[in-house]
Scaffold this motif. Sequence first.
Motif, PDB file in Angstrom:
ATOM      1  N   SER A   1     -11.510  -4.409   9.311  1.00  0.00           N
ATOM      2  CA  SER A   1     -10.410  -4.430   8.355  1.00  0.00           C
ATOM      3  C   SER A   1     -10.731  -3.618   7.101  1.00  0.00           C
ATOM      4  O   SER A   1      -9.837  -3.275   6.337  1.00  0.00           O
ATOM      5  CB  SER A   1     -10.087  -5.879   7.978  1.00  0.00           C
ATOM      6  OG  SER A   1     -11.211  -6.501   7.365  1.00  0.00           O
ATOM      7  N   ARG A   2     -11.994  -3.315   6.864  1.00  0.00           N
ATOM      8  CA  ARG A   2     -12.386  -2.561   5.681  1.00  0.00           C
ATOM      9  C   ARG A   2     -12.393  -1.052   5.928  1.00  0.00           C
ATOM     10  O   ARG A   2     -12.592  -0.280   5.008  1.00  0.00           O
ATOM     11  CB  ARG A   2     -13.768  -3.006   5.210  1.00  0.00           C
ATOM     12  CG  ARG A   2     -13.771  -4.405   4.628  1.00  0.00           C
ATOM     13  CD  ARG A   2     -15.119  -4.741   4.033  1.00  0.00           C
ATOM     14  NE  ARG A   2     -15.111  -6.065   3.427  1.00  0.00           N
ATOM     15  CZ  ARG A   2     -16.172  -6.638   2.860  1.00  0.00           C
ATOM     16  NH1 ARG A   2     -17.321  -5.971   2.810  1.00  0.00           N
ATOM     17  NH2 ARG A   2     -16.092  -7.838   2.337  1.00  0.00           N
ATOM     18  N   ARG A   3     -12.234  -0.656   7.202  1.00  0.00           N
ATOM     19  CA  ARG A   3     -12.228   0.764   7.506  1.00  0.00           C
ATOM     20  C   ARG A   3     -11.053   1.063   8.429  1.00  0.00           C
ATOM     21  O   ARG A   3     -10.623   0.202   9.208  1.00  0.00           O
ATOM     22  CB  ARG A   3     -13.537   1.181   8.186  1.00  0.00           C
ATOM     23  CG  ARG A   3     -14.761   1.100   7.303  1.00  0.00           C
ATOM     24  CD  ARG A   3     -15.994   1.604   8.033  1.00  0.00           C
ATOM     25  NE  ARG A   3     -16.289   0.778   9.207  1.00  0.00           N
ATOM     26  CZ  ARG A   3     -17.090  -0.275   9.175  1.00  0.00           C
ATOM     27  NH1 ARG A   3     -17.664  -0.634   8.035  1.00  0.00           N
ATOM     28  NH2 ARG A   3     -17.321  -0.966  10.262  1.00  0.00           N
ATOM     29  N   THR A   4     -10.556   2.239   8.348  1.00  0.00           N
ATOM     30  CA  THR A   4      -9.468   2.651   9.228  1.00  0.00           C
ATOM     31  C   THR A   4     -10.042   3.360  10.441  1.00  0.00           C
ATOM     32  O   THR A   4     -11.040   4.087  10.345  1.00  0.00           O
ATOM     33  CB  THR A   4      -8.508   3.611   8.496  1.00  0.00           C
ATOM     34  OG1 THR A   4      -9.242   4.751   8.053  1.00  0.00           O
ATOM     35  CG2 THR A   4      -7.850   2.919   7.317  1.00  0.00           C
ATOM     36  N   GLY A   5      -9.429   3.154  11.574  1.00  0.00           N
ATOM     37  CA  GLY A   5      -9.854   3.837  12.771  1.00  0.00           C
ATOM     38  C   GLY A   5     -10.959   3.125  13.515  1.00  0.00           C
ATOM     39  O   GLY A   5     -11.455   2.064  13.115  1.00  0.00           O
ATOM     40  N   PHE A   6     -11.352   3.727  14.607  1.00  0.00           N
ATOM     41  CA  PHE A   6     -12.365   3.190  15.518  1.00  0.00           C
ATOM     42  C   PHE A   6     -13.666   3.942  15.300  1.00  0.00           C
ATOM     43  O   PHE A   6     -13.676   5.180  15.278  1.00  0.00           O
ATOM     44  CB  PHE A   6     -11.878   3.348  16.960  1.00  0.00           C
ATOM     45  CG  PHE A   6     -12.863   2.883  18.002  1.00  0.00           C
ATOM     46  CD1 PHE A   6     -12.975   1.541  18.331  1.00  0.00           C
ATOM     47  CD2 PHE A   6     -13.658   3.805  18.670  1.00  0.00           C
ATOM     48  CE1 PHE A   6     -13.870   1.125  19.306  1.00  0.00           C
ATOM     49  CE2 PHE A   6     -14.557   3.399  19.642  1.00  0.00           C
ATOM     50  CZ  PHE A   6     -14.658   2.047  19.958  1.00  0.00           C
ATOM     51  N   ARG A   7     -14.755   3.212  15.099  1.00  0.00           N
ATOM     52  CA  ARG A   7     -16.070   3.830  14.917  1.00  0.00           C
ATOM     53  C   ARG A   7     -16.926   3.540  16.142  1.00  0.00           C
ATOM     54  O   ARG A   7     -17.213   2.378  16.448  1.00  0.00           O
ATOM     55  CB  ARG A   7     -16.744   3.298  13.673  1.00  0.00           C
ATOM     56  CG  ARG A   7     -18.168   3.849  13.468  1.00  0.00           C
ATOM     57  CD  ARG A   7     -18.766   3.361  12.172  1.00  0.00           C
ATOM     58  NE  ARG A   7     -18.044   3.933  11.025  1.00  0.00           N
ATOM     59  CZ  ARG A   7     -18.346   3.625   9.774  1.00  0.00           C
ATOM     60  NH1 ARG A   7     -19.311   2.753   9.515  1.00  0.00           N
ATOM     61  NH2 ARG A   7     -17.669   4.182   8.788  1.00  0.00           N
ATOM     62  N   ARG A   8     -17.296   4.580  16.855  1.00  0.00           N
ATOM     63  CA  ARG A   8     -18.051   4.381  18.095  1.00  0.00           C
ATOM     64  C   ARG A   8     -19.529   4.099  17.824  1.00  0.00           C
ATOM     65  O   ARG A   8     -20.068   4.472  16.769  1.00  0.00           O
ATOM     66  CB  ARG A   8     -17.924   5.603  18.997  1.00  0.00           C
ATOM     67  CG  ARG A   8     -18.696   6.837  18.508  1.00  0.00           C
ATOM     68  CD  ARG A   8     -18.580   7.961  19.520  1.00  0.00           C
ATOM     69  NE  ARG A   8     -19.337   9.152  19.123  1.00  0.00           N
ATOM     70  CZ  ARG A   8     -20.621   9.335  19.395  1.00  0.00           C
ATOM     71  NH1 ARG A   8     -21.308   8.403  20.041  1.00  0.00           N
ATOM     72  NH2 ARG A   8     -21.230  10.444  19.008  1.00  0.00           N
ATOM     73  N   THR A   9     -20.152   3.461  18.784  1.00  0.00           N
ATOM     74  CA  THR A   9     -21.602   3.296  18.756  1.00  0.00           C
ATOM     75  C   THR A   9     -22.209   4.358  19.675  1.00  0.00           C
ATOM     76  O   THR A   9     -21.521   5.278  20.117  1.00  0.00           O
ATOM     77  CB  THR A   9     -21.998   1.887  19.236  1.00  0.00           C
ATOM     78  OG1 THR A   9     -21.455   1.650  20.541  1.00  0.00           O
ATOM     79  CG2 THR A   9     -21.456   0.823  18.293  1.00  0.00           C
TER      80      THR A   9
END
Length: 359
Positions: free
Chosen positions: A154-162
Amino acid sequence: MADVDVTFGQDGAFTLSWRTLRPTLEGTLAPDRLKALAGVAGEGAGLSPAQMAEAGITARFDHQAVAVILDIPAGLRELRGISLDRRMEPPAVTHGPAGLSGAVNLLGSAEYVWKGDTGSGNGSGRGWGERALLVDGFVNIDGVVLEGGGQVSSRRTGFRRTDIAATLDDPDKAVRYRVGDILPPTTGYQSSVPMLGVAAGRVFSMRPFDTFRPAGGREIELQTAARVEVFVNGRFLRDLRLAPGRYRLADIPLVPDGANQIELRITDEFGRVETVVFSSFASFDLLAEGVSAFGVAAGFVRGTGQDRRYGTDQPLLTGYYRQGVTPALCLGFEGQVSRRGWPLGPELQTSSPVGMSGG
């Protein structure tokens, strides 16, 4: 006990049929002695006691028991190996991986702030803080495993991959191949940094029942049947009941990176006790004779930020190779090539009665 054909002459002398005698001696007589006897027998009908005596074996016929008695000294017997590490015994049944398999893991978290800063930018107060969902998983298709995942918050927009990478294992050679987001295999003073690239390296854990590092061992020769008790660093390990012969006690489990005192307490069939004490040094840096280890990788170094960003301005080539020359000596070479420098150099690890040394 085995059946052997015996031919008697008119003078009472006898010969032993080599055709029936050889299977009896195989597995008992040392291979070089067995080969020598085969050369003496040649194409003839058999071996006389005199010919056997020339090879160091006494042969006599017991008329009462109707049996041939062979007296084979312990020094002429075949060397037999005995593993003292029960962990080296493979299971009776093993199962390989399925042709198609996979898994997905979901981990969610939610933070509720009763008093303080919720991180929403509205200052202090009560309310929901960060809410996140993490997903990771893998799929295996005919031995090629693709792993990856990502996170939303909720604090970042978009999807961050591992990290996302494909892996292929070759258990017969204990070699692993990887491509994608990887940590390169390294040794010694090499630095292991996240990178996007390809890598290959030996992974001994693929072969858990094989020995790749020097293990404590000792050859013993028993003239009579005996009981052999094995102690390592004062602790009892195994109790063996052995027939006369030559034995190689191998795979004695040792404490790594230090000296180990091994004691063999041998009690023969007449009650006589002989104690053999010796020291053995073990190290994870040594390899068994003839065993090699290596790792090589090439790609681009990841940036310092949290996002997985790679620039072509930071190429990296890294690798090493190590070879077990003897149980006490391991030689190798390691190096890394990048725009920051070319650190290259040899590697040596050795053990002696004094201790471990290398660099």
